[in-house]
Design a protein around this motif. Structure first.
Motif, PDB file in Angstrom:
ATOM      1  N   TRP A 203       0.839  -1.309   0.009  1.00  0.00           N
ATOM      2  CA  TRP A 203      -0.042   0.060   0.008  1.00  0.00           C
ATOM      3  C   TRP A 203       1.042   1.406   0.068  1.00  0.00           C
ATOM      4  O   TRP A 203       0.591   2.257  -0.643  1.00  0.00           O
ATOM      5  CB  TRP A 203      -0.816  -0.029   1.106  1.00  0.00           C
ATOM      6  N   LYS A 204       2.009   1.304   0.786  1.00  0.00           N
ATOM      7  CA  LYS A 204       2.937   2.335   1.010  1.00  0.00           C
ATOM      8  C   LYS A 204       3.446   2.464  -0.646  1.00  0.00           C
ATOM      9  O   LYS A 204       3.879   3.695  -0.835  1.00  0.00           O
ATOM     10  CB  LYS A 204       3.712   2.215   1.953  1.00  0.00           C
ATOM     11  N   ARG A 205       4.016   1.591  -1.097  1.00  0.00           N
ATOM     12  CA  ARG A 205       4.672   1.442  -2.636  1.00  0.00           C
ATOM     13  C   ARG A 205       3.624   1.926  -3.642  1.00  0.00           C
ATOM     14  O   ARG A 205       4.194   2.742  -4.589  1.00  0.00           O
ATOM     15  CB  ARG A 205       5.052   0.306  -3.038  1.00  0.00           C
ATOM     16  N   GLY A 206       2.502   2.042  -3.258  1.00  0.00           N
ATOM     17  CA  GLY A 206       1.556   2.305  -4.396  1.00  0.00           C
ATOM     18  C   GLY A 206       1.178   1.567  -5.421  1.00  0.00           C
ATOM     19  O   GLY A 206       0.739   1.642  -6.656  1.00  0.00           O
ATOM     20  N   ASP A 207       1.176   0.200  -5.034  1.00  0.00           N
ATOM     21  CA  ASP A 207       0.792  -1.102  -6.001  1.00  0.00           C
ATOM     22  C   ASP A 207      -0.354  -1.019  -6.434  1.00  0.00           C
ATOM     23  O   ASP A 207      -0.812  -1.644  -7.464  1.00  0.00           O
ATOM     24  CB  ASP A 207       1.426  -2.254  -5.229  1.00  0.00           C
ATOM     25  N   PHE A 208      -1.458  -0.543  -5.500  1.00  0.00           N
ATOM     26  CA  PHE A 208      -2.837  -0.433  -5.794  1.00  0.00           C
ATOM     27  C   PHE A 208      -3.399   0.643  -6.556  1.00  0.00           C
ATOM     28  O   PHE A 208      -4.758   0.790  -6.730  1.00  0.00           O
ATOM     29  CB  PHE A 208      -3.504  -0.862  -4.374  1.00  0.00           C
ATOM     30  N   LYS A 209      -2.411   1.596  -6.751  1.00  0.00           N
ATOM     31  CA  LYS A 209      -2.922   2.847  -7.516  1.00  0.00           C
ATOM     32  C   LYS A 209      -2.994   2.446  -8.969  1.00  0.00           C
ATOM     33  O   LYS A 209      -2.454   1.307  -9.358  1.00  0.00           O
ATOM     34  CB  LYS A 209      -1.626   3.925  -7.450  1.00  0.00           C
ATOM     35  N   ARG A 210      -4.307   2.808  -9.507  1.00  0.00           N
ATOM     36  CA  ARG A 210      -4.411   2.550 -11.078  1.00  0.00           C
ATOM     37  C   ARG A 210      -3.537   3.436 -11.997  1.00  0.00           C
ATOM     38  O   ARG A 210      -3.429   4.667 -11.783  1.00  0.00           O
ATOM     39  CB  ARG A 210      -5.921   3.222 -11.352  1.00  0.00           C
TER      40      ARG A 210
END
Length: 215
Positions: A203-210
């Motif tokens: 979540w902190k890495r931004g893996d779930f961002k589109r």
């Protein structure tokens, strides 16, 4: 002698017919000559193409606009030039004699070109500013370097399908997990602290961002 009489008559008839056709063609030949001039100032136009439409015969006017060409009665003579409108003249079929003179006038063909804006040369300061702000497209090496970044590889891994070996390994792992927990309820990762830690890191890495593929 009677045997060869029809042949002699046929040969004589053919000769008379050919002679008549020759006389007809000879009578239809016309020597066309003249001058091509401008319609407004009556100045001879050089390099005007004088051609017979529908054939490969033609000539050009000299420096004074004078020309001469052999044509047939009924031919259409076309006068063309890059700076003047095309003119077509028909030789009359009932023309008397074998010569015809003509004074052909041509009208200038005006072509309007788009306006050209002349600007002064930029100052050294303007050139330096524009040169620095000019965006140079990435070459193949830069594109390959960007595709090998961690973030780009992570995005590509989520979109690129697995090959045969990867799909087979995934199927074997699923079969092994089913065989391991056969007859009992498999563990839920929602109660696994390690899974929660990995979820928080992702979540902190931004893996779930589109993300788009162009990023």
């Amino acid at each position: 002698m009677k045997r060869f009489l029809p042949i002699l008559l046929l040969v004589l008839f053919g000769a008379l017919k050919a002679n008549a056709q020759f006389e007809t063609v000879k009578d239809s030949v016309v020597q066309l000559y003249g001058i091509v001039m401008t319609a407004d100032s009556l100045v001879g136009i050089p390099a005007v193409s004088v051609t017979v439409k529908g054939s490969n015969r033609g000539t050009m006017t000299n420096n004074q606009g004078v020309f001469s060409i052999v044509v047939l009665k009924g031919d259409e003579i076309e006068f063309t030039h890059v700076s003047y409108k095309t003119k077509v003249v028909t030789i009359p079929r009932d023309l008397k004699g074998s010569q015809q003179s003509i004074v052909q006038l041509m009208v200038e063909d005006t072509v309007y070109l788009p306006a050209t804006i002349i600007r002064p040369r930029p100052t050294p300061q303007q050139f330096e500013r524009d040169f620095v702000k000019t965006k140079v497209p990435d070459d193949d090496i830069e594109v390959a370097r960007q595709n090998n970044s961690v973030a780009k590889r992570r995005v590509l891994m989520q979109s690129v399908p697995s090959d045969g070996a990867g799909a087979t390994a995934l199927q074997f792992r699923n079969m092994a997990n089913k065989a391991t927990y056969y007859g009992q309820v498999p563990p839920q990762n929602i109660f696994n602290p390690a899974a929660w830690a990995e979820f928080i890191k992702a979540w902190k890495r931004g893996d779930f961002k589109r993300k788009s593929y162009d990023e």
